[in-house]
Design an enzyme around this catalytic site. Structure first.
Site, PDB file in Angstrom:
ATOM      1  N   GLU A 174       0.736  10.783   6.400  1.00 57.32           N
ATOM      2  CA  GLU A 174       0.886  11.392   7.734  1.00 57.32           C
ATOM      3  C   GLU A 174       2.302  11.301   8.304  1.00 57.32           C
ATOM      4  O   GLU A 174       2.488  10.942   9.469  1.00 57.32           O
ATOM      5  CB  GLU A 174      -0.120  10.770   8.711  1.00 57.32           C
ATOM      6  CG  GLU A 174      -1.557  10.893   8.237  1.00 57.32           C
ATOM      7  CD  GLU A 174      -2.584  10.299   9.199  1.00 57.32           C
ATOM      8  OE1 GLU A 174      -2.177   9.681  10.204  1.00 57.32           O
ATOM      9  OE2 GLU A 174      -3.786  10.458   8.956  1.00 57.32           O
ATOM     10  N   GLU A 290      -9.944  13.117   1.743  1.00 61.76           N
ATOM     11  CA  GLU A 290     -10.736  12.465   2.806  1.00 61.76           C
ATOM     12  C   GLU A 290     -11.737  13.435   3.434  1.00 61.76           C
ATOM     13  O   GLU A 290     -11.970  13.417   4.642  1.00 61.76           O
ATOM     14  CB  GLU A 290      -9.800  11.912   3.902  1.00 61.76           C
ATOM     15  CG  GLU A 290      -8.725  10.986   3.380  1.00 61.76           C
ATOM     16  CD  GLU A 290      -7.873  10.336   4.466  1.00 61.76           C
ATOM     17  OE1 GLU A 290      -8.230  10.412   5.660  1.00 61.76           O
ATOM     18  OE2 GLU A 290      -6.836   9.744   4.102  1.00 61.76           O
TER      19      GLU A 290
HETATM   20  C1  XIL Z   1      -9.716   5.513   9.251  1.00 64.74           C
HETATM   21  C2  XIL Z   1     -10.880   4.605   8.863  1.00 64.74           C
HETATM   22  O1  XIL Z   1     -11.913   5.386   8.344  1.00 64.74           O
HETATM   23  C3  XIL Z   1     -11.332   3.846  10.073  1.00 64.74           C
HETATM   24  O2  XIL Z   1     -12.363   2.929   9.701  1.00 64.74           O
HETATM   25  C4  XIL Z   1     -10.153   3.116  10.686  1.00 64.74           C
HETATM   26  O3  XIL Z   1     -10.526   2.521  11.826  1.00 64.74           O
HETATM   27  C5  XIL Z   1      -9.017   4.078  11.000  1.00 64.74           C
HETATM   28  O4  XIL Z   1      -8.673   4.766   9.845  1.00 64.74           O
HETATM   29  N1  XIL Z   1      -6.716   9.419   8.014  1.00 64.74           N
HETATM   30  C6  XIL Z   1      -6.484   8.394   7.135  1.00 64.74           C
HETATM   31  C7  XIL Z   1      -7.456   7.282   7.030  1.00 64.74           C
HETATM   32  O5  XIL Z   1      -5.545   8.460   6.346  1.00 64.74           O
HETATM   33  O6  XIL Z   1      -6.849   6.063   6.676  1.00 64.74           O
HETATM   34  C8  XIL Z   1      -8.229   7.109   8.310  1.00 64.74           C
HETATM   35  O7  XIL Z   1      -9.227   6.118   8.095  1.00 64.74           O
HETATM   36  C9  XIL Z   1      -8.842   8.415   8.736  1.00 64.74           C
HETATM   37  C10 XIL Z   1      -7.766   9.436   9.008  1.00 64.74           C
END
Ligand code: XIL
Length: 385
Positions: A174, A290
């Site tokens: 990101e 994701e």
């Molecule tokens: C999220 C997790 O799922 C949560 O449990 C945590 O609190 C915050 O992070 N993008 C990403 C992930 O790259 O690492 C994130 O994961 C979701 C959004």
């Protein structure tokens, strides 16, 4: 194709007693088209997602937490059946893996690696450089004199610990944020503030030196839709990737998070396919890292919701998997029992969210069918390390 439109709260659903006050409030501003009841989600054969992925030389997997596999045998069994790759949801983020400057806490991620090895599953690492989930010691002590050393030590220690054992690493997560207003699109993260734009190249080089075998990935969100934001994000990410390649940075893949928003159905297959081709033309692999779908404004009826969410998955994955450079699909969780969206994007009506392939009882849902169908439709790849 004829689409049905649900006007939330303004009539039929209210009459059926299914609409809450909160939904009525939302109904003033939204209407959500749902998927026709005639849409076909049939799957042939009895193979798991894992078996279907293997048959195509692809990876399918999910994010999970070590405590979930330790305490929940049904979930662990489902992961072993359905996945040939996993990724720790939090265990390799700085806050967990490096609670203080000289302490590395590998035990939770190590447990996941043992689980993966026991079931012949690959593991990805997530993530080495991110502006979020930093421990308080980083936020309070990072400065332009120590930042390079802190980052380099972190990446080399963590990546070496898993050298030869990781399929891939999300090296930088990101780093692009159009809203921060820079012409290069880079996010005003602590790493940018302390080290300048070179921190990205540095991170990839240290990772490559620490594990020459892992596939090194740049991972980001917001590239899915043909919105003004989505178009800008795609352009800025492509610019970054082009620059890194021109610079000789050891980057091998783009990770597309794919947190889809079924409430904004602007998905444009042509422009998404073109974007994927532009990434592939740079010689990069692509991973969908994701995948899940938010559903705040969808009807409360679980069957209708499941159809609509499944359609979002299948429409998206059909385009993604048509691109030969796409080597893996991971959903951000496998079962609705464990999803970050239950806290990050809860439904206004309080009904549990249903974004993932298995329901909270580990039963297959239409999302499972949608992924199976997408894997079955795609062409054979040769499996990558
Ligand atoms: C999220 C997790 O799922 C949560 O449990 C945590 O609190 C915050 O992070 N993008 C990403 C992930 O790259 O690492 C994130 O994961 C979701 C959004």
């Amino acid at each position: 194709m004829k689409r049905r439109t649900f006007l939330l709260g303004t009539g039929a659903l209210t009459g059926m007693g299914l609409v809450t006050a909160s939904e009525r409030w939302h109904s003033k501003q939204t209407s959500v088209s749902a998927v026709p009841l005639t849409r076909n989600f049939t799957v042939s054969g009895k193979q798991t997602l894992r078996q279907r992925a293997v048959a195509k030389g692809l990876l399918y997997g999910a994010a999970l937490q070590s405590k979930q596999v330790e305490t929940d045998a049904a979930f662990a069994k489902a992961i072993a059946q359905e996945c040939n790759i996993i990724v720790p949801e939090s265990e390799l983020k700085w806050r967990v893996v490096r609670p203080s400057p000289s302490v590395y806490h590998f035990a939770p991620a190590d447990k996941l690696l043992s689980f993966a090895n026991a079931h012949n599953i690959k593991m990805r690492g997530h993530t080495l450089v991110w502006h979020e989930d930093l421990p308080s010691w980083v936020n309070s002590s990072l400065n332009s004199l120590n930042a390079k050393q802190i980052l380099t030590d972190h990446i080399s220690t963590v990546v070496k610990h898993y050298a030869g054992k990781m399929h891939s690493w999300d090296v930088v997560n990101e780093a692009i944020e159009p809203k921060d207003g820079r012409s290069d699109g880079l996010r005003n993260s602590p790493w940018l503030m302390m080290l300048g734009p070179e921190y990205i190249d540095l991170a990839f080089r240290v990772a490559a030196a620490s594990d020459p075998k892992a596939l090194l990935t740049y991972n980001d969100f917001g590239m899915d839709y043909d919105t003004p934001f989505g178009r800008k994000k795609r352009m800025l990410v492509l610019n970054l990737l082009r620059q890194l390649k021109a610079n000789g940075t050891p980057i091998h893949a783009l990770g597309i998070q794919a947190h889809l928003h079924r409430d904004n159905p602007e998905f444009n297959p042509e422009s998404f396919g073109t974007f994927l081709q532009e990434v592939a033309d740079l010689g990069l692999k692509i991973l969908i890292t994701e995948l899940d779908v938010t559903e705040k404004k969808l009807p409360i009826d679980a069957k209708l919701r499941d159809r609509t969410i499944a359609a979002a998955y299948e429409d998206y994955l059909t385009v993604a998997l048509a691109q030969p450079a796409v080597i893996a699909v991971l959903t951000w969780g496998l079962s609705d029992r464990y999803t970050w969206l239950s806290t990050a994007e809860p439904r206004p009506d309080g009904s549990p969210v249903r974004p993932l392939p298995l329901d909270a009882q580990m039963n297959r849902k239409l999302v499972w069918n949608a992924i199976a169908r997408s894997l079955d439709k795609t062409t054979q790849r040769s499996m990558l390390p």
